[in-house]
Write a protein that holds these residues in place. Structure first.
Motif, PDB file in Angstrom:
ATOM      1  N   GLU A 144       4.818   6.649 -32.268  1.00 52.52           N
ATOM      2  CA  GLU A 144       5.365   5.651 -33.293  1.00 52.52           C
ATOM      3  C   GLU A 144       6.753   6.918 -34.174  1.00 52.52           C
ATOM      4  OE1 GLU A 144       1.986   3.403 -35.132  1.00 52.52           O
ATOM      5  OE2 GLU A 144       1.036   4.272 -33.638  1.00 52.52           O
ATOM      6  N   LYS A 145       7.402   5.319 -34.459  1.00 57.01           N
ATOM      7  CA  LYS A 145       8.122   5.678 -35.086  1.00 57.01           C
ATOM      8  C   LYS A 145       8.527   4.203 -36.372  1.00 57.01           C
ATOM      9  CE  LYS A 145      11.847   5.765 -31.571  1.00 57.01           C
ATOM     10  NZ  LYS A 145      13.145   6.090 -31.217  1.00 57.01           N
ATOM     11  N   VAL A 146       9.454   4.859 -37.119  1.00 58.92           N
ATOM     12  CA  VAL A 146       9.826   3.600 -37.966  1.00 58.92           C
ATOM     13  C   VAL A 146      11.393   3.967 -38.606  1.00 58.92           C
ATOM     14  CG1 VAL A 146       9.325   5.004 -40.412  1.00 58.92           C
ATOM     15  CG2 VAL A 146       9.265   2.252 -40.351  1.00 58.92           C
ATOM     16  N   GLU A 174      15.440   7.689 -39.615  1.00 57.41           N
ATOM     17  CA  GLU A 174      14.234   7.604 -38.705  1.00 57.41           C
ATOM     18  C   GLU A 174      13.986   8.477 -39.569  1.00 57.41           C
ATOM     19  OE1 GLU A 174      15.043   6.608 -34.249  1.00 57.41           O
ATOM     20  OE2 GLU A 174      14.224   9.125 -34.142  1.00 57.41           O
ATOM     21  N   PHE A 175      11.853   7.924 -39.255  1.00 49.50           N
ATOM     22  CA  PHE A 175      10.791   9.210 -39.334  1.00 49.50           C
ATOM     23  C   PHE A 175       9.693   8.846 -38.383  1.00 49.50           C
ATOM     24  CE2 PHE A 175      12.418   7.757 -43.647  1.00 49.50           C
ATOM     25  CZ  PHE A 175      12.045   8.708 -44.149  1.00 49.50           C
ATOM     26  N   ALA A 176       9.136  10.199 -37.634  1.00 47.88           N
ATOM     27  CA  ALA A 176       8.727  10.096 -37.052  1.00 47.88           C
ATOM     28  C   ALA A 176       7.146  10.978 -37.215  1.00 47.88           C
ATOM     29  CB  ALA A 176       9.088  10.194 -35.639  1.00 47.88           C
ATOM     30  N   GLU A 177       6.258  10.608 -38.160  1.00 44.17           N
ATOM     31  CA  GLU A 177       5.440  10.748 -38.349  1.00 44.17           C
ATOM     32  C   GLU A 177       4.355  11.525 -37.051  1.00 44.17           C
ATOM     33  OE1 GLU A 177       5.592  13.250 -41.457  1.00 44.17           O
ATOM     34  OE2 GLU A 177       7.795  11.993 -41.172  1.00 44.17           O
ATOM     35  N   PRO A 226       1.416   8.085 -38.200  1.00 45.19           N
ATOM     36  CA  PRO A 226       1.663   7.504 -38.459  1.00 45.19           C
ATOM     37  C   PRO A 226       1.424   6.041 -39.471  1.00 45.19           C
ATOM     38  CG  PRO A 226       1.256   7.256 -35.907  1.00 45.19           C
ATOM     39  CD  PRO A 226       0.427   8.450 -36.974  1.00 45.19           C
ATOM     40  N   HIS A 262       3.759   6.292 -42.569  1.00 45.97           N
ATOM     41  CA  HIS A 262       5.413   5.919 -42.333  1.00 45.97           C
ATOM     42  C   HIS A 262       5.858   4.544 -43.755  1.00 45.97           C
ATOM     43  CE1 HIS A 262       5.484   6.701 -37.613  1.00 45.97           C
ATOM     44  NE2 HIS A 262       5.419   7.525 -38.283  1.00 45.97           N
ATOM     45  N   LYS A 288       6.497   6.676 -45.830  1.00 45.84           N
ATOM     46  CA  LYS A 288       8.368   7.700 -46.187  1.00 45.84           C
ATOM     47  C   LYS A 288       9.170   6.225 -46.239  1.00 45.84           C
ATOM     48  CE  LYS A 288       7.910  11.344 -44.840  1.00 45.84           C
ATOM     49  NZ  LYS A 288       8.284  12.963 -45.364  1.00 45.84           N
ATOM     50  N   PRO A 341      10.056  -1.520 -38.334  1.00 47.02           N
ATOM     51  CA  PRO A 341       9.316  -1.031 -38.073  1.00 47.02           C
ATOM     52  C   PRO A 341       8.600  -1.748 -36.508  1.00 47.02           C
ATOM     53  CG  PRO A 341       8.928  -3.427 -38.950  1.00 47.02           C
ATOM     54  CD  PRO A 341       9.816  -2.604 -39.216  1.00 47.02           C
TER      55      PRO A 341
END
Length: 809
Positions: free
Chosen positions: A258-260, A323-326, A329, A332, A335, A364
């Motif tokens: 998952e990313k956002v 782009e964030f990809a923790e 998730p 997010h 972030k 999202p």
């Protein structure tokens, strides 16, 4: 070349191509250069590669390893024997899921590798924008980076070892220094480590400290450190000039599912550049730039128009895609809040005006993220979609500076562009201070070539002022190798030459790159050389949207920038024939290059109407996939019409073409004797006997004529139908069950139907048409203008009795 070709034919199993058309298709990459190779080999095995290296060394001809041919700087063009690894030499040799590593052949495409890794929860994260066609071998040779290098690093950080064949034919394993396989390799290792120790201070002083440095050889890998030196890192970024990689060991990473995405809007380009240094403190995995020019151009491209309308608010001068990809998730939303707050702290709000207008739009939805990513990764092709003769040119494309200097650097470079009366288009990796910028120039004009040279000189001076890297992602090739002395100093250039000589003393591998390079503005090496000319010629379709000869056909063909989006193997349609054959000939890019070379006289006289050109176009199925999916709009199906028209004008229409084109005319008569029409399929040997005459291969049956073709009378036509049935030739005469089933369904649904029919007075002549059009005689009839006769002694009477006038015939 004949000796070279003959020697290869005897010793290799792969495809050997030495004809002018094949060589021409490998003469260019995605750069501004063109160099005609001596020949092309698609090796099927390591044995083929060994044989090619031995033969090239014996005959003293250069050798060039090539992947997807998408190099921006001219790395993959040379007057050499080209080895195309993509067709056969492209498998996965080993996969260690627990150890998160794999070993692959150099010809494997990044997207293909990641599709194979995905079921195991792994991926190779050097996500270059050309992932659908870039090979691991090419990425290794170029030290590729991608949009997520902020988190995952570059190729050098993710290549563990390389098996490679050297110029003397010996094969070695390049990895962490330790046990060696031979005395010769031990001597090579010792020499390299001594060079690293000797030049440690010079390397520290002259190598830029920015993350994005891919210029020159990575001799900093030889400097003594806590970790053992890894000799594979010296081959990474060497552009195929030191050795020929046959197996590459890669470090793999777990997929973060998952990313956002946060899309930050800015009222001015300079403000976006200044903001990048602050946004990266939130630890995103990437910050990518999209400027106003790219937004405007994308709006004019059908495949991107809707995406732009959905995620762009107002009229920003620049966007930063954060782009964030923790791993967790659930972080997010936090972030995105932090990103929104930072935009506010920087003075931007949706209610603001002037330089205070702007803000962040959260994205999202994974599908929308993918569409935006596709747009961003197509940045190069979008920029190249300009239809004018001036195009954005790659030569100062990916210089890199520290983030605090990014705004001042881009402002300074814009001033340089203004000085020379041009403008730049900007996009890509704001997170690491490496922006892709291309000034718009027409390299067919000597004055613009001189501008290019002057801009390069001043740009690299500016980069040096900020202690940046003149080559931050796309390598050296022919564009930047010349400037190594300006950037690194004379002593470092001698170090690079020493490395080249130690590996390849005779200059076998890809000469003229990194060391001993020609001038970057040597026009004899350009795709559009000083003597490039396309004489005027006749075309049938309207090409006036583009410039050049053939009513603009030349400009339409030249829209292909060789970036190779048509080489993708999954997703969309383009290019179906290439997906089957994996041959450059059967590719939109390959066909466009062939057309460009043909109309400019570089493939010899009458190339446009030649058999080789017909073969080039043969497997184009006119699906129109390229018209929609090629970001520069190369419509090969339309271009194929011009080729066929020119060929028909010169050679006439073949009997095979008539059999296909006039099927609707003779089908009513053939269907009356289906057993006779089907003899070609049923009578042993008849298909082979008629193969040459008809042009249909004997290895496949033709469609079977139905004994009961569909007739319009089977439908009770109504005066007020709610449905119209189009009974085409194939369903009517070969698969009538489809039409009858349709009629049955419509009747069950109580839907009145009528069969579509040709207007009275139009359509094929009842008897004369079928045979005359097949060309039994070429003597024109006075009574049947336009038909070839005599073919039926009763033609006039038959036409009259059937209700067809001679004029209609």
């Amino acid at each position: 070349m004949s000796q070279l070709s003959a020697a290869l034919q005897k010793r290799v199993q792969g495809d050997v191509m030495f004809d002018t058309f094949s060589r021409g298709r490998y003469a260019t990459d995605a750069s501004l250069y063109q160099m005609m190779p001596l020949g092309v080999l698609s090796p099927k095995s390591e044995d083929d590669i060994r044989a090619a290296i031995d033969i090239a060394a014996e005959q003293k001809v250069p050798l060039l390893a090539r992947g997807g041919g998408t190099s921006q700087c001219g790395q993959t063009v040379n007057e050499a024997l080209v080895l195309d690894n993509t067709q056969y030499f492209n498998d996965i040799l080993e996969l260690d899921v627990e150890g998160r590593r794999c070993v692959v052949r150099p010809g494997i495409v990044l997207d293909e590798l990641n599709r194979a890794l995905k079921p195991h929860g792994l991926w190779f994260p050097v996500d270059v924008s050309t992932a659908s066609r870039a090979t691991i071998g090419g990425m290794t040779g170029n030290n590729s980076c991608g949009g997520k290098s902020l988190r995952y690093g570059m190729m050098r950080d993710n290549v563990l070892s390389i098996d490679a064949i050297m110029a003397d034919g010996s094969k070695h394993h390049f990895g962490p220094v330790g046990e060696t396989s031979s005395a010769a390799f031990a001597a090579l290792t010792d020499d390299l480590l001594r060079l690293g120790a000797r030049e440690a201070a010079e390397i520290d002083a002259r190598f830029p400290k920015v993350m994005r440095r891919v210029g020159g050889y990575n001799i900093d890998a030889l400097v003594p450190k806590d970790m053992p030196a890894n000799l594979a890192h010296l081959l990474v970024g060497s552009e195929g000039t030191l050795a020929y990689s046959t197996a590459i060991e890669l470090k793999l990473w777990p997929i973060l599912s998952e990313k956002v995405l946060g899309v930050c809007h800015f009222p001015t380009f300079n403000q976006a550049m200044d903001a990048a240094q602050h946004l990266v403190t939130l630890k995103p995995q990437g910050v990518e730039l999209v400027d106003a020019t790219m937004i405007a151009l994308a709006r004019d491209i059908p495949m991107f128009r809707q995406t732009i309308e959905e995620f762009v608010t107002g009229k920003p001068d620049a966007l930063l895609l954060v782009e964030f990809a923790e791993e967790d998730p659930s972080l997010h939303p936090q972030k995105l809040r932090q990103l929104e707050e930072m935009m506010g702290d920087l003075g931007f709000s949706w209610s603001g005006t002037g330089k205070n207008w702007g803000g962040m739009t959260a994205v999202p939805d994974p599908k929308m993220q993918a569409r935006i990513a596709d747009l961003r990764s197509s940045g190069l092709n979008i920029m190249m979609s300009m239809k004018a003769e001036g195009k954005p040119v790659s030569f100062v494309e990916d210089c890199a500076v520290e983030l605090p200097d990014l705004a001042d650097y881009t402002a300074g470079l814009t001033d340089i562009f203004d000085k020379y009366g041009t403008r730049g288009t900007w996009y890509a990796h704001a997170s690491v201070g490496c922006l892709h910028v291309r000034p718009v120039l027409n390299l067919k004009l000597d004055q613009d070539v001189k501008k290019m040279r002057a801009i390069a000189e001043e740009c690299f001076d500016l980069v040096a002022k900020y202690k940046g890297s003149h080559s931050g992602e796309h390598g050296d090739g022919l564009v930047r190798s010349e400037f190594h002395e300006k950037m690194f100093g004379a002593r470092m250039v001698e170090n690079f030459r020493e490395v080249k000589t130690r590996f390849d003393p005779t200059g076998l591998f890809n000469p003229g790159k990194i060391v001993d390079a020609p001038k970057m503005d040597d026009r004899s090496l350009f795709r559009y050389s000083p003597d490039y000319d396309v004489p005027e010629f006749e075309t049938k379709l309207d090409w006036t949207d583009w410039p050049g000869s053939g009513g603009g056909f030349q400009g339409a063909v030249e829209m292909c920038n060789n970036n190779g989006a048509c080489r993708k193997l999954k997703g969309g349609v383009m290019c179906p024939s290439f997906r089957v054959t994996r041959k450059e000939q059967d590719l939109t890019r390959g066909r466009a290059n062939t057309l460009r070379l043909a109309i400019s006289g570089q493939l010899g006289p009458d190339a446009l109407t030649s058999d080789q050109m017909a073969d080039t176009m043969k497997l184009c199925v006119s699906c129109k996939g390229c018209k929609r999916e090629c970001p520069t709009g190369v419509d090969m199906a339309r271009m194929k019409i011009e080729v066929q028209s020119a060929r028909a004008k010169k050679h006439g229409i073949s009997f095979h073409d008539r059999l296909v084109a006039y099927l609707p005319r003779y089908a009513p008569w053939a269907a009356r004797l289906p057993f006779l029409a089907n003899l070609r399929n049923t009578l042993p040997g008849f298909a082979k006997l008629t193969e040459k005459l008809t042009g249909f291969t004997a290895t496949r049956d033709l469609p079977t004529w139905s004994a009961k073709p569909f007739k319009d009378a089977e439908v009770a036509n109504t005066a007020a139908p709610k449905a119209v049935l189009f009974a085409d030739s194939f369903n009517r005469y070969f698969e009538p069950e489809n039409l009858r089933a349709t009629v049955k369904v419509l009747a069950a649904a109580d839907i009145p139907v009528q069969v579509a029919s040709a207007p009275k007075g139009s359509g094929p002549c009842a008897v004369v048409g079928p045979f005359c059009q097949l060309g039994w005689s070429k003597k024109p009839s006075k009574r049947h203008k336009g038909w070839w006769t005599p073919c039926c002694p009763m033609r006039s009477k038959v036409c009259r009795s059937s209700g067809w006038s001679p004029a209609a015939c």
